[in-house]
Design a protein around this motif. Structure first.
Motif, short mmCIF file in Angstrom:
data_model
loop_
_atom_site.label_atom_id
_atom_site.label_comp_id
_atom_site.label_asym_id
_atom_site.label_seq_id
_atom_site.Cartn_x
_atom_site.Cartn_y
_atom_site.Cartn_z
N ASP A 6 0.86 -1.20 -0.01
CA ASP A 6 0.16 -0.05 -0.05
C ASP A 6 0.85 1.25 0.14
O ASP A 6 0.56 2.28 -0.65
N ILE A 7 1.87 1.33 0.83
CA ILE A 7 2.65 2.36 0.86
C ILE A 7 3.47 2.66 -0.33
O ILE A 7 3.43 3.84 -0.95
N ARG A 8 3.97 1.67 -1.08
CA ARG A 8 4.50 1.60 -2.50
C ARG A 8 3.62 2.00 -3.66
O ARG A 8 4.05 3.01 -4.18
N GLU A 9 2.46 1.73 -3.43
CA GLU A 9 1.72 2.19 -4.41
C GLU A 9 1.14 3.73 -4.17
O GLU A 9 1.08 4.39 -5.18
N LEU A 10 1.31 4.13 -2.76
CA LEU A 10 1.01 5.27 -2.62
C LEU A 10 2.06 6.48 -3.16
O LEU A 10 2.03 7.44 -3.69
N VAL A 11 3.43 5.85 -2.73
CA VAL A 11 4.41 6.66 -3.08
C VAL A 11 4.55 6.89 -4.77
O VAL A 11 5.02 8.04 -5.10
N LEU A 12 4.18 5.88 -5.50
CA LEU A 12 4.41 5.98 -6.92
C LEU A 12 3.28 6.57 -7.64
O LEU A 12 3.27 6.69 -8.85
N ASN A 13 2.13 6.89 -6.79
CA ASN A 13 0.89 7.34 -7.24
C ASN A 13 0.35 8.74 -7.08
O ASN A 13 -0.33 9.38 -7.72
N VAL A 14 0.64 9.06 -5.84
CA VAL A 14 0.25 10.20 -5.31
C VAL A 14 0.58 11.40 -6.11
O VAL A 14 1.69 11.53 -6.38
N GLN A 15 -0.28 12.33 -6.33
CA GLN A 15 -0.05 13.40 -7.17
C GLN A 15 0.26 14.91 -6.32
O GLN A 15 0.46 15.61 -7.15
N SER A 16 0.13 14.96 -5.19
CA SER A 16 0.17 16.08 -4.23
C SER A 16 0.75 15.46 -2.98
O SER A 16 0.63 14.10 -2.55
N PRO A 17 1.48 16.14 -2.43
CA PRO A 17 2.52 15.73 -1.22
C PRO A 17 1.57 15.48 -0.17
O PRO A 17 0.58 15.79 0.26
N ILE A 18 1.86 14.25 0.48
CA ILE A 18 1.26 13.80 1.64
C ILE A 18 2.30 13.41 2.78
O ILE A 18 3.17 12.81 2.51
N VAL A 19 1.65 13.40 4.08
CA VAL A 19 2.14 13.14 5.09
C VAL A 19 1.61 11.86 5.95
O VAL A 19 0.43 11.93 6.08
#
Length: 407
Positions: free
Chosen positions: A8-21
């Protein structure tokens, strides 16, 4: 503390379009079981055993209207106890840091467990991870990274991040030159004129990273970073398939800048390059060989080519933005840890922050960095020729002509 699926973290890192914490994640690194003082003591003991001294980069807390470029910094040997004493005579007027340092400089006890496997990237070379040990006011001038997306782990202390979308109206410059970093001329540290923020005052996303926070910075987002107190963080730029064109762009920039500077003396070269770029220039045959291999890789997208950058052999690249926005949002919706998108700052809040920073401006320092008219013109010329839009057009023409020539 909670655990998340590395996938889940990997897919988030590779697909999120705006900075996220991401917050309150269980990160299996021993440094989170230490205090900052204990971590620093282990580093100092390691340096003593190697009979080496710790040379920190230092900068003045007061500065000019220019961004606080790395070439304005000095080096000073400090004991860890001195570094931690922010109210000492020296650090009352200066800040100090170990910035952008490779994790291999650390003793085994401080780096052996710093792995990005827990974030879904077991294949990457963790020795490419960097660490940042900073006092209050240490800052990184506003820039975007041409390679990868950035995963930042805050271990101790707090850091302020100002982030701007790739489409923000900045003046991109390549002087000072650093491979993989495109700077802008906007000074967020000690501005003397708030009018420079007119075009971007409503574009600023801001977060303050706390210990244990993980920040994901998507590709090409501009960012200005400043320590609010003594802090330690680690980061890794995740290599992407979309980096292939960027590598060719960076090779072209390096070639052009070295041609401009080859006849300059050492003093002038230091005014054009970041300190970490003060190495021997490449011979024509060497850089043209790299260009040829990068052209082949760009044209054929050959994932087994051995050269991936000017500096080092090719690393594994990950696909990027392969999920739809709805699919990415679904992952975020189901996260079990606390998290938040980095929000846009209100105009008046951003300008108030800049007004406070303007108190660092010291007009008396201006005369010490004056350049000759010839040096100024050369800098303008290099920045014009190496503007990202110009380099992109050169790359496209180069690939078109290279393809024709190799049919």
């Amino acid at each position: 503390m909670v655990s998340l699926s590395p996938t889940d973290i990997r897919e988030l890192v590779l697909n999120v379009q705006s900075p996220i914490v991401l917050k309150n994640l269980k990160i299996p690194w021993k440094c989170f079981d230490l205090s900052l003082q204990d971590w620093c003591s282990l580093l100092e003991n390691h340096m003593n055993k190697k009979h080496c001294k710790i040379n920190f980069e230092v900068g003045r807390r007061k500065h000019t209207h220019f961004p606080q470029w790395e070439r304005f910094r000095d080096e000073k040997e400090l004991h860890i106890s001195e570094f931690l004493e922010e109210n000492s005579d020296f650090l009352s007027e200066n800040w100090a840091c170990l910035s952008y340092r490779n994790i291999e400089e650390l003793p085994d006890i401080l780096r052996d467990d710093i792995k990005f496997t827990c974030f879904g990237f077991p294949e990457i070379d963790d020795n490419d991870t960097t660490f940042w040990l900073n006092t209050k006011d240490c800052n990184t001038s506003c820039h975007y990274d041409t390679y990868g997306c950035n995963v930042v782990v805050q271990v101790f202390g707090r850091k302020s991040w100002l982030l701007f979308p790739p489409t923000s109206v900045f003046d991109p410059i390549r002087i000072p030159y650093e491979e993989s970093s495109v700077y802008c001329s906007t000074n967020f540290y000690s501005p003397n004129d708030l009018r420079q923020f007119k075009e971007i005052k409503d574009k600023c996303h801001r977060c303050v990273l706390e210990p244990g926070d993980i920040l994901i910075v998507p590709k090409n987002w501009w960012h200005y970073v400043e320590s609010l107190e003594t802090s330690l963080s680690f980061n890794h730029w995740i290599p992407l398939e979309s980096d292939i064109e960027s590598q060719l762009d960076e090779c072209l920039v390096k070639y052009i800048i070295e041609k401009f500077l080859v006849a300059e003396d050492e003093t002038n070269i230091r005014n054009f390059l970041n300190p970490n770029q003060l190495i021997s220039f490449l011979e024509d045959a060497e850089i043209l060989q790299i260009l040829e291999k990068l052209c082949d890789e760009n044209l054929h997208n050959n994932e087994e080519n051995e050269i991936a950058s000017i500096k080092k052999p090719k690393t594994l690249r990950y696909p990027y933005m392969y999920l739809t926005e709805a699919e990415t949002e679904n992952i975020i919706k189901n996260l079990k840890c606390d998290h938040y998108y980095v929000k846009t700052v209100l105009n008046h809040e951003f300008l108030e922050l800049m007004r406070n920073n303007s108190l660092r401006y010291d007009k008396t320092l201006e005369e010490k960095i004056d350049k000759s008219s010839e040096a100024k013109l050369k800098e303008i010329l290099i920045n014009s020729i190496c503007h990202p839009n110009m380099i992109s057009n050169i790359r496209k023409l180069l690939l078109e002509n290279y393809k024709k020539d190799n049919k």
